[in-house]
Structure formats: C-alpha cells, structure tokens
Scaffold this motif. Structure first.
Motif, mmCIF file in Angstrom:
data_model
loop_
_atom_site.group_PDB
_atom_site.id
_atom_site.type_symbol
_atom_site.label_atom_id
_atom_site.label_comp_id
_atom_site.label_asym_id
_atom_site.label_seq_id
_atom_site.Cartn_x
_atom_site.Cartn_y
_atom_site.Cartn_z
ATOM 1 N N ASN A 223 11.102 10.339 -0.931
ATOM 2 C CA ASN A 223 11.830 10.039 -2.159
ATOM 3 C C ASN A 223 12.818 11.162 -2.461
ATOM 4 O OD1 ASN A 223 10.491 7.511 -3.215
ATOM 5 N ND2 ASN A 223 8.693 8.841 -3.039
ATOM 6 N N PHE A 224 14.119 10.850 -2.305
ATOM 7 C CA PHE A 224 15.133 11.822 -2.703
ATOM 8 C C PHE A 224 15.174 11.951 -4.224
ATOM 9 C CE2 PHE A 224 16.577 10.079 1.349
ATOM 10 C CZ PHE A 224 16.801 11.246 2.070
ATOM 11 N N ALA A 225 14.981 10.804 -4.882
ATOM 12 C CA ALA A 225 14.946 10.727 -6.336
ATOM 13 C C ALA A 225 14.168 9.470 -6.699
ATOM 14 C CB ALA A 225 16.362 10.682 -6.912
ATOM 15 N N SER A 226 13.977 9.215 -7.991
ATOM 16 C CA SER A 226 13.206 8.046 -8.396
ATOM 17 C C SER A 226 13.889 6.744 -7.995
ATOM 18 C CB SER A 226 12.989 8.060 -9.909
ATOM 19 O OG SER A 226 14.240 8.046 -10.588
ATOM 20 N N ASP B 122 16.540 2.753 0.623
ATOM 21 C CA ASP B 122 16.420 1.915 -0.570
ATOM 22 C C ASP B 122 17.080 2.623 -1.748
ATOM 23 O OD1 ASP B 122 14.699 -0.309 0.397
ATOM 24 O OD2 ASP B 122 13.287 1.330 0.753
ATOM 25 N N PHE B 123 17.787 1.852 -2.564
ATOM 26 C CA PHE B 123 18.488 2.456 -3.705
ATOM 27 C C PHE B 123 18.452 1.512 -4.902
ATOM 28 C CE2 PHE B 123 21.534 0.198 -1.027
ATOM 29 C CZ PHE B 123 22.174 -0.627 -1.940
ATOM 30 N N ALA B 124 18.600 2.087 -6.083
ATOM 31 C CA ALA B 124 18.669 1.321 -7.331
ATOM 32 C C ALA B 124 19.506 2.109 -8.319
ATOM 33 C CB ALA B 124 17.268 1.073 -7.886
ATOM 34 N N PHE B 125 20.534 1.459 -8.840
ATOM 35 C CA PHE B 125 21.431 2.135 -9.795
ATOM 36 C C PHE B 125 21.709 1.227 -10.983
ATOM 37 C CE2 PHE B 125 22.517 3.807 -5.571
ATOM 38 C CZ PHE B 125 22.298 5.158 -5.778
ATOM 39 N N ILE C 44 0.861 -1.192 0.000
ATOM 40 C CA ILE C 44 0.000 0.000 0.000
ATOM 41 C C ILE C 44 0.893 1.236 0.000
ATOM 42 C CG2 ILE C 44 -1.817 1.271 1.208
ATOM 43 C CD1 ILE C 44 -2.499 -1.380 2.658
ATOM 44 N N GLU C 45 0.624 2.153 -0.907
ATOM 45 C CA GLU C 45 1.340 3.439 -0.910
ATOM 46 C C GLU C 45 0.344 4.555 -1.147
ATOM 47 O OE1 GLU C 45 5.329 5.674 -2.636
ATOM 48 O OE2 GLU C 45 4.749 3.700 -3.421
ATOM 49 N N ILE C 46 0.320 5.529 -0.230
ATOM 50 C CA ILE C 46 -0.571 6.684 -0.314
ATOM 51 C C ILE C 46 0.293 7.928 -0.471
ATOM 52 C CG2 ILE C 46 -2.406 7.985 0.827
ATOM 53 C CD1 ILE C 46 -2.972 5.473 2.503
ATOM 54 N N MET C 47 0.219 8.564 -1.624
ATOM 55 C CA MET C 47 1.021 9.757 -1.878
ATOM 56 C C MET C 47 0.443 10.954 -1.129
ATOM 57 S SD MET C 47 3.479 8.750 -3.821
ATOM 58 C CE MET C 47 4.124 10.380 -4.230
ATOM 59 N N LEU C 48 1.298 11.605 -0.342
ATOM 60 C CA LEU C 48 0.894 12.798 0.392
ATOM 61 C C LEU C 48 1.325 14.063 -0.325
ATOM 62 C CD1 LEU C 48 1.896 11.659 3.993
ATOM 63 C CD2 LEU C 48 -0.351 11.474 2.905
ATOM 64 N N ALA C 49 2.461 13.986 -0.997
ATOM 65 C CA ALA C 49 3.069 15.100 -1.722
ATOM 66 C C ALA C 49 3.999 14.479 -2.751
ATOM 67 C CB ALA C 49 3.826 16.018 -0.752
ATOM 68 N N PRO C 50 4.566 15.279 -3.659
ATOM 69 C CA PRO C 50 5.426 14.685 -4.692
ATOM 70 C C PRO C 50 6.537 13.795 -4.153
ATOM 71 C CG PRO C 50 4.912 16.944 -5.263
ATOM 72 C CD PRO C 50 4.338 16.714 -3.894
ATOM 73 N N LYS C 51 7.090 14.089 -2.976
ATOM 74 C CA LYS C 51 8.191 13.294 -2.441
ATOM 75 C C LYS C 51 7.826 12.481 -1.203
ATOM 76 C CE LYS C 51 12.017 16.124 -4.186
ATOM 77 N NZ LYS C 51 12.608 15.044 -4.984
ATOM 78 N N TRP C 52 6.636 12.696 -0.654
ATOM 79 C CA TRP C 52 6.268 12.046 0.609
ATOM 80 C C TRP C 52 5.115 11.065 0.379
ATOM 81 C CZ3 TRP C 52 8.942 12.636 5.078
ATOM 82 C CH2 TRP C 52 9.792 13.752 5.178
ATOM 83 N N SER C 53 5.162 9.940 1.094
ATOM 84 C CA SER C 53 4.056 8.985 1.031
ATOM 85 C C SER C 53 4.017 8.154 2.307
ATOM 86 C CB SER C 53 4.177 8.079 -0.191
ATOM 87 O OG SER C 53 5.394 7.356 -0.175
#
Length: 273
Positions: A235-238, A270-273, A192-201
């Motif tokens: 979310n610092f970035a995607s 969490d990270f992905a590169f 479950i993910e509820i977006m609160l703002a562009p970077k916050w959930s």
C-alpha cells in the motif's frame, strides 16, 4: 474470422468465457471505510486497476494452449450517496479490456452502465444491482452483443487480529440480444487479507463460479470455474496499492470443448480518487 470471433466470445471460448468469466469488481461489494450520514452530499470517484499479465492459455482453449502477455485496464466512474444511514446507492460507468501482445484473437472489451442499492443490516450488506453491458469483439472494435444483468448479493467482512475475511455470494441472470449469452451465474468468493506490516499484506481471493446457459446453441450447457490465487500487496497510500499475484484457474463443463486450465502471473496497480 470476425464473425467467428464474436460467436466464440458468446459461447465462452474466448473473451467472455475466459478473461471475463472472473470479471467481478470486488470493490463494488466492499464496506465503506466509515459510516456516512444519510444527509451527506453524493460524491464522485474514479476507481480502477492496471495489470499487465502473463498467461499460459491466451485463448482459454482446451487443446491449443498459447502463452502470451496481455494488458488489462479496468476503470470505473462512480457516484455514491445514501438514502438513509443504512441504505446506500451507486451509479457507475465501467470500461475494461484485454489487449494481447501476440494472440489478437483473444482481444476483448466490455463497457457497462450500472446501478446498485445496498442495505446494511447487522454487519451484512445486501445488494441489488443492474448492469447494461456491451461486449465488443476486439478492443472496442465491433459490438458483439448487448446484455442486461440483474444481480443480488450478500457480503460481510470479518476481522480477527491481522486477518480480514470477506465472503461474498452473488446470483446473476443475464438477458441478452444474443441467445447464447443468456444464462444464470452463481459466484461464491472469499477475500482474504493478512497484514504483515503497516504497508504489506498477503492477499488471496479463491472463488467458485457456476453457469447455467438457457438459450440458443448453449441450451443445456453447464460450466464451473474454480480459481485460486495468492498475492503480495504493498500500500503506497490508502487509495493506491500494488499487488503481484499468481493465479490458477480451471473451467469444467458438460461440453468437453469448453474446458480449459490457465496459469496467470503479474502485477496489478489499484487506485481510487
């Protein structure tokens, strides 16, 4: 003590029965962010998490509850590609361990080599997965047992306004050189993910797990794990995020000594590169 720790891990008292009981890497089952043409070249990536966590039951014990802080890095190297527009594959190597500050008997590590084939059909994702798994006593100290996990899963994402629901069903059978580790496992997970703002959930991953052990000293043993959590994600970035989570977990069993409850809290990068 060393041999006892290996046996306890196999029987689900520490390590494999606690921290590794809910060791699903949910990113393995997430949809790609955009369709990939089947002719695209295979791509490499490194995906993982770093999570210092405070627990009130470091040894996953029914009667001997001990609070402690542990560190859990979890890193995968992946090769992803497509056979057709709807059929994708993944080869991966994954390493993961728990290192406790005080309760060293709770230390455990796992290394995996795996392959996954996923068919996308009308929004659903059907996957067949194979993992060659190595469980260690302590942090890669001594090899406890080797397993071969064969899995099948179905998953999908549902998006409504600012809410994303990601149900997952997974069935696994484990073949192992240690009889006590052989078992069936069923997982039912709801991301479950509820977006609160562009970077916050706000995020949550309630899950149910059922285990049916088939061999050795564990013949006839039946365990169930119920887990509920809530977290705040930034979310610092995607490809980079920080989530602070509170999680409560309960294991029931037809073998009384295997039962426990556990409360955990901590951040996870969490990270992905």
């Amino acid at each position: 003590m060393q041999k006892a720790a290996i046996l306890l891990s196999a029987l689900g008292l520490v390590g494999a029965g606690g921290a590794w009981a809910s060791d699903l890497d949910l990113t393995e089952f997430k949809a790609a962010s955009a369709p990939v043409p089947y002719y695209a070249a295979p791509s490499w990536s490194v995906v993982g998490s770093l999570s210092p966590t405070l627990t009130d039951n470091a040894l996953f014990s029914r009667d001997n509850r001990r609070s402690d802080l542990y560190y859990e890095p979890d890193v995968s190297l992946r090769l992803d590609g497509n056979l057709t527009n709807d059929l994708s594959y993944r080869f991966y190597a994954r390493t993961q361990y728990d290192a406790f500050a005080t309760e060293k008997d709770g230390n455990a590590a796992v290394a995996r080599l795996g392959a996954r084939l996923t068919e996308n059909w009308d929004g659903w994702r059907f996957s067949a997965i194979y993992e060659n798994r190595y469980d260690f006593d302590g942090v890669y100290r001594d090899l406890a047992f080797i397993s071969h996990d064969v899995m099948g899963s179905v998953a999908r994402d549902f998006r409504v306004d600012n809410v994303t629901l990601s149900p997952l069903l997974l069935l696994t059978y484990r073949f192992s050189d240690l009889a006590e580790a052989r078992r069936w496992r069923f997982d039912a997970v709801l991301g479950i993910e509820i977006m609160l703002a562009p970077k916050w959930s706000i995020v949550s991953t309630p899950l149910f797990e059922a285990f049916w052990f088939t061999d050795g000293l564990n013949t006839g043993r039946r365990d169930q794990i119920y887990s509920a959590d809530v977290g705040l994600k930034y979310n610092f970035a995607s490809n980079l995020s920080l989530t602070t989570t509170v999680l409560y977990e309960v294991r029931t069993s037809n073998v009384a000594v295997r039962r426990y409850r556990d409360l955990r809290i901590g951040p996870r990068l969490d990270f992905a590169f």
